[in-house]
Motif scaffolding. Structure first.
Motif, PDB file in Angstrom:
ATOM      1  N   GLY A  72      32.420  34.550  52.888  1.00  0.00           N
ATOM      2  CA  GLY A  72      32.359  35.113  54.274  1.00  0.00           C
ATOM      3  C   GLY A  72      32.297  36.468  54.246  1.00  0.00           C
ATOM      4  O   GLY A  72      32.141  37.226  55.414  1.00  0.00           O
ATOM      5  N   THR A  73      32.052  37.090  53.091  1.00  0.00           N
ATOM      6  CA  THR A  73      32.034  38.480  53.006  1.00  0.00           C
ATOM      7  C   THR A  73      30.676  38.981  52.046  1.00  0.00           C
ATOM      8  O   THR A  73      30.014  39.609  52.418  1.00  0.00           O
ATOM      9  CB  THR A  73      33.146  39.209  52.523  1.00  0.00           C
ATOM     10  OG1 THR A  73      34.307  39.114  53.525  1.00  0.00           O
ATOM     11  CG2 THR A  73      33.054  40.754  52.574  1.00  0.00           C
ATOM     12  N   VAL A  74      30.939  38.205  50.761  1.00  0.00           N
ATOM     13  CA  VAL A  74      29.954  38.516  49.794  1.00  0.00           C
ATOM     14  C   VAL A  74      29.526  37.114  49.176  1.00  0.00           C
ATOM     15  O   VAL A  74      30.205  36.286  49.298  1.00  0.00           O
ATOM     16  CB  VAL A  74      30.293  39.302  48.681  1.00  0.00           C
ATOM     17  CG1 VAL A  74      30.470  40.680  49.225  1.00  0.00           C
ATOM     18  CG2 VAL A  74      31.563  38.899  47.924  1.00  0.00           C
ATOM     19  N   PRO A  80      34.529  31.792  37.360  1.00  0.00           N
ATOM     20  CA  PRO A  80      34.342  32.931  36.546  1.00  0.00           C
ATOM     21  C   PRO A  80      33.439  32.389  35.336  1.00  0.00           C
ATOM     22  O   PRO A  80      33.493  31.472  34.768  1.00  0.00           O
ATOM     23  CB  PRO A  80      35.593  33.183  35.898  1.00  0.00           C
ATOM     24  CG  PRO A  80      36.557  31.993  36.295  1.00  0.00           C
ATOM     25  CD  PRO A  80      35.931  31.292  37.484  1.00  0.00           C
ATOM     26  N   VAL A  81      32.534  33.502  35.164  1.00  0.00           N
ATOM     27  CA  VAL A  81      31.392  33.155  34.032  1.00  0.00           C
ATOM     28  C   VAL A  81      31.630  33.959  32.846  1.00  0.00           C
ATOM     29  O   VAL A  81      31.102  35.183  33.209  1.00  0.00           O
ATOM     30  CB  VAL A  81      29.984  33.136  34.421  1.00  0.00           C
ATOM     31  CG1 VAL A  81      28.972  32.782  33.567  1.00  0.00           C
ATOM     32  CG2 VAL A  81      30.014  32.120  35.691  1.00  0.00           C
ATOM     33  N   PRO A  82      32.206  33.674  31.721  1.00  0.00           N
ATOM     34  CA  PRO A  82      32.378  34.697  30.682  1.00  0.00           C
ATOM     35  C   PRO A  82      30.889  35.215  30.068  1.00  0.00           C
ATOM     36  O   PRO A  82      30.069  34.233  29.937  1.00  0.00           O
ATOM     37  CB  PRO A  82      33.234  33.990  29.545  1.00  0.00           C
ATOM     38  CG  PRO A  82      33.924  32.916  30.389  1.00  0.00           C
ATOM     39  CD  PRO A  82      32.736  32.570  31.538  1.00  0.00           C
ATOM     40  N   PRO A 117      33.684  39.271  40.489  1.00  0.00           N
ATOM     41  CA  PRO A 117      34.074  38.326  41.337  1.00  0.00           C
ATOM     42  C   PRO A 117      34.843  38.885  42.581  1.00  0.00           C
ATOM     43  O   PRO A 117      34.848  40.028  42.542  1.00  0.00           O
ATOM     44  CB  PRO A 117      35.139  37.510  40.320  1.00  0.00           C
ATOM     45  CG  PRO A 117      35.600  38.674  39.593  1.00  0.00           C
ATOM     46  CD  PRO A 117      34.275  39.665  39.237  1.00  0.00           C
ATOM     47  N   PRO A 118      35.231  38.008  43.493  1.00  0.00           N
ATOM     48  CA  PRO A 118      35.737  38.503  44.722  1.00  0.00           C
ATOM     49  C   PRO A 118      37.155  39.305  44.378  1.00  0.00           C
ATOM     50  O   PRO A 118      37.368  40.320  45.211  1.00  0.00           O
ATOM     51  CB  PRO A 118      36.206  37.391  45.415  1.00  0.00           C
ATOM     52  CG  PRO A 118      35.163  36.277  45.010  1.00  0.00           C
ATOM     53  CD  PRO A 118      35.208  36.527  43.558  1.00  0.00           C
ATOM     54  N   THR A 182      32.850  45.996  42.858  1.00  0.00           N
ATOM     55  CA  THR A 182      32.310  45.507  44.253  1.00  0.00           C
ATOM     56  C   THR A 182      31.932  43.809  44.118  1.00  0.00           C
ATOM     57  O   THR A 182      31.024  43.608  43.216  1.00  0.00           O
ATOM     58  CB  THR A 182      31.231  46.198  44.563  1.00  0.00           C
ATOM     59  OG1 THR A 182      31.504  47.537  44.735  1.00  0.00           O
ATOM     60  CG2 THR A 182      30.873  45.562  45.937  1.00  0.00           C
ATOM     61  N   ALA A 183      32.633  43.238  44.448  1.00  0.00           N
ATOM     62  CA  ALA A 183      32.294  41.807  44.635  1.00  0.00           C
ATOM     63  C   ALA A 183      30.928  41.503  44.763  1.00  0.00           C
ATOM     64  O   ALA A 183      30.340  41.921  45.823  1.00  0.00           O
ATOM     65  CB  ALA A 183      33.248  40.980  45.595  1.00  0.00           C
TER      66      ALA A 183
END
Length: 215
Positions: A72-74, A80-82, A117-118, A182-183
């Protein structure tokens, strides 16, 4: 008059509608289009194709091989991807300021690229076999760069470093939390090395860095 399904508001014709099958199929296809898992080569191609994304959209990116969703924003990773990178080529330095390339090392700087991430947070873990030629500290930390312009987001620091103060080879690691990212933005985590004293050679072997985005 066209009716709509109760959950996804997908259109379907009624018996009283004009007999225009191509138009009805087009309306249905366009309604479904943004609800499928979209596929793009890169984030740039995705952003160019979707000028006005809607929260809940999902898109696969061939590079870097990642499933993303729009919050809804980004655009952010679905999960999560290590990211793990390692360098088994030993090297050393007498520099008292952070360097990314070690003397005697035949490889380039190791870079762990990750998408914020967010939450805007990520955990960085790094380590190596380390020792010094004299009883001074050998330091391994990491600098976090913004990938788009290579600007420094978080500089390496002794407060965020694995440290060995010994001539004996030791296995050492350190972990720290990065906040304020920054997400949806791509960052590069690059290991850095230095010696506490120019008269002492700091040596590193089997170095690694891992980044775990915090969801």
């Amino acid at each position: 008059m066209t009716a709509y399904t109760p959950l996804n508001t997908l259109p379907y014709p009624q018996s009283t509608d004009a007999a225009n099958l191509p138009l009805h199929l087009q309306s249905l296809a366009e309604a479904i289009d943004g609800r499928t898992i979209l596929r793009f080569g890169t984030a740039a191609l995705r952003d160019a194709a979707i000028a006005n994304p809607v929260a809940g959209m999902v898109a696969w990116l061939a590079t870097p091989g990642q499933l993303t969703h729009y919050t809804g924003t980004v655009w952010a990773p679905v999960a999560p991807v290590p990211v793990f990178k390692a360098n088994n080529d030993a090297g050393s330095t007498v520099s008292t300021t952070a360097v990314e390339i070690l003397t005697d090392s035949s490889t380039t700087a190791v870079t762990a690229a990750f998408t914020a991430p967010p939450t805007g947070q990520a955990i960085v873990t790094l380590g190596a076999y380390m020792y010094s030629s004299a009883a001074y500290g050998s330091y391994m930390s990491a600098t976090i760069y913004k990938a788009s312009d290579k600007s420094v987001f978080l500089a390496s620091s002794a407060d965020r470093a694995a440290v060995v103060n010994s001539v004996n080879r030791s296995s050492c690691s350190h972990q720290f939390l990065v906040t304020g990212l920054t997400a949806g933005t791509v960052y590069n985590a690059v290991p850095c090395f230095w010696s506490a004293n120019a008269a002492s050679t700091a040596t590193f072997d089997t170095m690694f860095i891992r980044v775990d985005p915090v969801m």
